[in-house]
Scaffold this motif. Structure first.
Motif, PDB file in Angstrom:
ATOM      1  N   ARG A 126       0.874  -1.185   0.000  1.00 51.40           N
ATOM      2  CA  ARG A 126       0.000   0.000   0.000  1.00 51.40           C
ATOM      3  C   ARG A 126       0.905   1.226   0.000  1.00 51.40           C
ATOM      4  NH1 ARG A 126      -5.855  -1.130   1.927  1.00 51.40           N
ATOM      5  NH2 ARG A 126      -5.855  -3.392   1.844  1.00 51.40           N
ATOM      6  N   ILE A 127       1.342   1.599  -1.191  1.00 49.22           N
ATOM      7  CA  ILE A 127       2.358   2.646  -1.347  1.00 49.22           C
ATOM      8  C   ILE A 127       1.953   3.948  -0.661  1.00 49.22           C
ATOM      9  CG2 ILE A 127       3.400   1.726  -3.447  1.00 49.22           C
ATOM     10  CD1 ILE A 127       1.710   3.870  -5.000  1.00 49.22           C
ATOM     11  N   GLY A 128       2.938   4.563  -0.015  1.00 51.89           N
ATOM     12  CA  GLY A 128       2.724   5.867   0.609  1.00 51.89           C
ATOM     13  C   GLY A 128       1.977   5.811   1.926  1.00 51.89           C
ATOM     14  N   CYS A 129       1.590   4.609   2.369  1.00 55.44           N
ATOM     15  CA  CYS A 129       0.741   4.504   3.563  1.00 55.44           C
ATOM     16  C   CYS A 129       1.465   3.911   4.769  1.00 55.44           C
ATOM     17  CB  CYS A 129      -0.503   3.675   3.246  1.00 55.44           C
ATOM     18  SG  CYS A 129      -1.525   4.473   1.986  1.00 55.44           S
ATOM     19  N   GLY A 130       2.757   3.665   4.619  1.00 55.23           N
ATOM     20  CA  GLY A 130       3.540   3.183   5.760  1.00 55.23           C
ATOM     21  C   GLY A 130       4.243   4.366   6.390  1.00 55.23           C
ATOM     22  N   LEU A 131       5.559   4.402   6.242  1.00 52.99           N
ATOM     23  CA  LEU A 131       6.366   5.478   6.828  1.00 52.99           C
ATOM     24  C   LEU A 131       6.009   6.850   6.273  1.00 52.99           C
ATOM     25  CD1 LEU A 131       9.798   3.654   6.817  1.00 52.99           C
ATOM     26  CD2 LEU A 131       8.348   4.090   8.783  1.00 52.99           C
ATOM     27  N   ALA A 132       5.499   6.903   5.039  1.00 52.11           N
ATOM     28  CA  ALA A 132       5.144   8.198   4.432  1.00 52.11           C
ATOM     29  C   ALA A 132       3.895   8.800   5.074  1.00 52.11           C
ATOM     30  CB  ALA A 132       4.944   8.056   2.928  1.00 52.11           C
ATOM     31  N   GLY A 133       3.124   7.962   5.778  1.00 49.04           N
ATOM     32  CA  GLY A 133       1.982   8.478   6.530  1.00 49.04           C
ATOM     33  C   GLY A 133       0.740   8.787   5.714  1.00 49.04           C
ATOM     34  N   GLY A 134       0.671   8.271   4.500  1.00 45.24           N
ATOM     35  CA  GLY A 134      -0.459   8.585   3.640  1.00 45.24           C
ATOM     36  C   GLY A 134      -1.707   7.781   3.961  1.00 45.24           C
ATOM     37  N   SER A 135      -2.797   8.178   3.339  1.00 45.14           N
ATOM     38  CA  SER A 135      -4.087   7.527   3.498  1.00 45.14           C
ATOM     39  C   SER A 135      -4.392   6.716   2.246  1.00 45.14           C
ATOM     40  CB  SER A 135      -5.152   8.606   3.703  1.00 45.14           C
ATOM     41  OG  SER A 135      -6.394   8.196   3.205  1.00 45.14           O
ATOM     42  N   TRP A 136      -4.725   5.424   2.423  1.00 44.73           N
ATOM     43  CA  TRP A 136      -5.052   4.577   1.283  1.00 44.73           C
ATOM     44  C   TRP A 136      -6.280   5.118   0.549  1.00 44.73           C
ATOM     45  CZ3 TRP A 136      -2.427   1.814  -1.758  1.00 44.73           C
ATOM     46  CH2 TRP A 136      -3.019   0.909  -2.642  1.00 44.73           C
ATOM     47  N   ALA A 137      -7.180   5.736   1.281  1.00 43.90           N
ATOM     48  CA  ALA A 137      -8.379   6.316   0.662  1.00 43.90           C
ATOM     49  C   ALA A 137      -8.011   7.410  -0.340  1.00 43.90           C
ATOM     50  CB  ALA A 137      -9.313   6.875   1.733  1.00 43.90           C
ATOM     51  N   ARG A 138      -6.840   8.021  -0.189  1.00 41.09           N
ATOM     52  CA  ARG A 138      -6.378   9.029  -1.142  1.00 41.09           C
ATOM     53  C   ARG A 138      -5.452   8.449  -2.213  1.00 41.09           C
ATOM     54  NH1 ARG A 138      -4.649  14.595   1.532  1.00 41.09           N
ATOM     55  NH2 ARG A 138      -4.462  15.117  -0.691  1.00 41.09           N
ATOM     56  N   VAL A 139      -4.718   7.393  -1.875  1.00 42.66           N
ATOM     57  CA  VAL A 139      -3.781   6.790  -2.835  1.00 42.66           C
ATOM     58  C   VAL A 139      -4.511   5.876  -3.823  1.00 42.66           C
ATOM     59  CG1 VAL A 139      -1.778   5.253  -3.091  1.00 42.66           C
ATOM     60  CG2 VAL A 139      -1.813   6.970  -1.248  1.00 42.66           C
ATOM     61  N   GLU A 140      -5.457   5.090  -3.329  1.00 41.35           N
ATOM     62  CA  GLU A 140      -6.137   4.114  -4.184  1.00 41.35           C
ATOM     63  C   GLU A 140      -6.771   4.749  -5.430  1.00 41.35           C
ATOM     64  OE1 GLU A 140      -8.940   0.275  -3.332  1.00 41.35           O
ATOM     65  OE2 GLU A 140      -9.744   2.232  -2.744  1.00 41.35           O
ATOM     66  N   PRO A 141      -7.469   5.891  -5.307  1.00 36.97           N
ATOM     67  CA  PRO A 141      -8.041   6.500  -6.530  1.00 36.97           C
ATOM     68  C   PRO A 141      -6.978   6.936  -7.543  1.00 36.97           C
ATOM     69  CG  PRO A 141      -9.010   7.485  -4.551  1.00 36.97           C
ATOM     70  CD  PRO A 141      -7.887   6.597  -4.101  1.00 36.97           C
ATOM     71  N   LEU A 142      -5.787   7.286  -7.078  1.00 36.83           N
ATOM     72  CA  LEU A 142      -4.694   7.661  -7.985  1.00 36.83           C
ATOM     73  C   LEU A 142      -4.259   6.434  -8.790  1.00 36.83           C
ATOM     74  CD1 LEU A 142      -2.527   9.875  -5.575  1.00 36.83           C
ATOM     75  CD2 LEU A 142      -4.328  10.620  -7.159  1.00 36.83           C
ATOM     76  N   ILE A 143      -4.197   5.287  -8.129  1.00 42.95           N
ATOM     77  CA  ILE A 143      -3.825   4.039  -8.805  1.00 42.95           C
ATOM     78  C   ILE A 143      -4.885   3.691  -9.842  1.00 42.95           C
ATOM     79  CG2 ILE A 143      -3.459   1.551  -8.469  1.00 42.95           C
ATOM     80  CD1 ILE A 143      -2.294   2.348  -5.662  1.00 42.95           C
ATOM     81  N   HIS A 144      -6.155   3.847  -9.462  1.00 46.91           N
ATOM     82  CA  HIS A 144      -7.233   3.589 -10.425  1.00 46.91           C
ATOM     83  C   HIS A 144      -7.097   4.500 -11.645  1.00 46.91           C
ATOM     84  CE1 HIS A 144      -9.901   0.565  -8.789  1.00 46.91           C
ATOM     85  NE2 HIS A 144      -9.682   1.049  -7.585  1.00 46.91           N
ATOM     86  N   ALA A 145      -6.856   5.782 -11.404  1.00 45.95           N
ATOM     87  CA  ALA A 145      -6.799   6.757 -12.502  1.00 45.95           C
ATOM     88  C   ALA A 145      -5.596   6.540 -13.412  1.00 45.95           C
ATOM     89  CB  ALA A 145      -6.778   8.175 -11.937  1.00 45.95           C
ATOM     90  N   ARG A 146      -4.431   6.237 -12.839  1.00 42.91           N
ATOM     91  CA  ARG A 146      -3.188   6.186 -13.622  1.00 42.91           C
ATOM     92  C   ARG A 146      -2.844   4.812 -14.174  1.00 42.91           C
ATOM     93  NH1 ARG A 146      -2.858  11.272 -15.111  1.00 42.91           N
ATOM     94  NH2 ARG A 146      -2.634  12.699 -13.357  1.00 42.91           N
ATOM     95  N   LEU A 147      -3.373   3.747 -13.542  1.00 43.41           N
ATOM     96  CA  LEU A 147      -3.018   2.395 -13.973  1.00 43.41           C
ATOM     97  C   LEU A 147      -4.252   1.593 -14.399  1.00 43.41           C
ATOM     98  CD1 LEU A 147      -0.422   1.573 -11.144  1.00 43.41           C
ATOM     99  CD2 LEU A 147       0.062   2.466 -13.417  1.00 43.41           C
ATOM    100  N   CYS A 148      -5.180   1.409 -13.488  1.00 46.88           N
ATOM    101  CA  CYS A 148      -6.345   0.555 -13.779  1.00 46.88           C
ATOM    102  C   CYS A 148      -7.157   1.067 -14.962  1.00 46.88           C
ATOM    103  CB  CYS A 148      -7.240   0.446 -12.552  1.00 46.88           C
ATOM    104  SG  CYS A 148      -6.427  -0.309 -11.123  1.00 46.88           S
TER     105      CYS A 148
END
Length: 160
Positions: A126-148
């Motif tokens: 879950r990129i950006g959601c460990g040490l970077a402190g990010g929220s999966w709820a914000r990262v997941e839509p980026l993955i959908h938009a750029r890859l899926c």
């Protein structure tokens, strides 16, 4: 081009399921620091991504190193590791956690271009959601938009 969905797996993203060309993607910081989090598993398996990242950081004045940049490191004939710079610094501050969503988005766009060219699937924690402190709820839509949305297969791994 058909839309794909993220497939979630329990396991280690450095031992990706599937055949064909694969890219293991993860988020790095912009300070040249490597040694905590997912990169420990990457380095345990392959020395090249850490060496390449440290060299890229050393050359930062004359290279594209910086937020939003991606370095693709071949570690096997059909495996690349994508070092994506999506984290400013390594500690949370008054400005919030080190994740920079705009940089992750830019890096994912470059990852999408590379994955499409290589006809590769993308594997990641879950990129950006460990040490970077990010929220999966914000990262997941980026993955959908750029890859899926481009029909690129994405597998996200959670450790047991």
């Amino acid at each position: 081009m058909s839309m794909t969905e993220i497939v979630y797996r329990v396991g280690d993203a450095t031992g990706p399921d599937g055949s064909g060309s694969v890219i293991i993607a993860h988020v790095c910081n912009d300070l040249g620091r490597w040694g905590k989090g997912f990169v420990v598993a990457v380095s345990a398996r392959w020395p090249q991504p850490e060496r390449a990242y440290r060299e890229w950081y050393k050359q930062r004045e004359s290279s594209d190193f910086g937020l939003g940049a991606v370095q693709f490191v071949r570690v096997a004939p059909d495996v690349h590791v994508a070092n994506m710079i999506g984290q400013h610094g390594i500690r949370s501050s008054a400005a919030g956690p080190p994740i920079r969503y705009a940089a992750v988005d830019q890096a994912l766009e470059k990852l999408g271009d590379f994955a499409a060219a290589e006809n590769a699937s993308v594997h990641m924690p879950r990129i950006g959601c460990g040490l970077a402190g990010g929220s999966w709820a914000r990262v997941e839509p980026l993955i959908h938009a750029r890859l899926c949305s481009r029909g690129i297969g994405v597998l996200v791994y959670d450790l047991e």
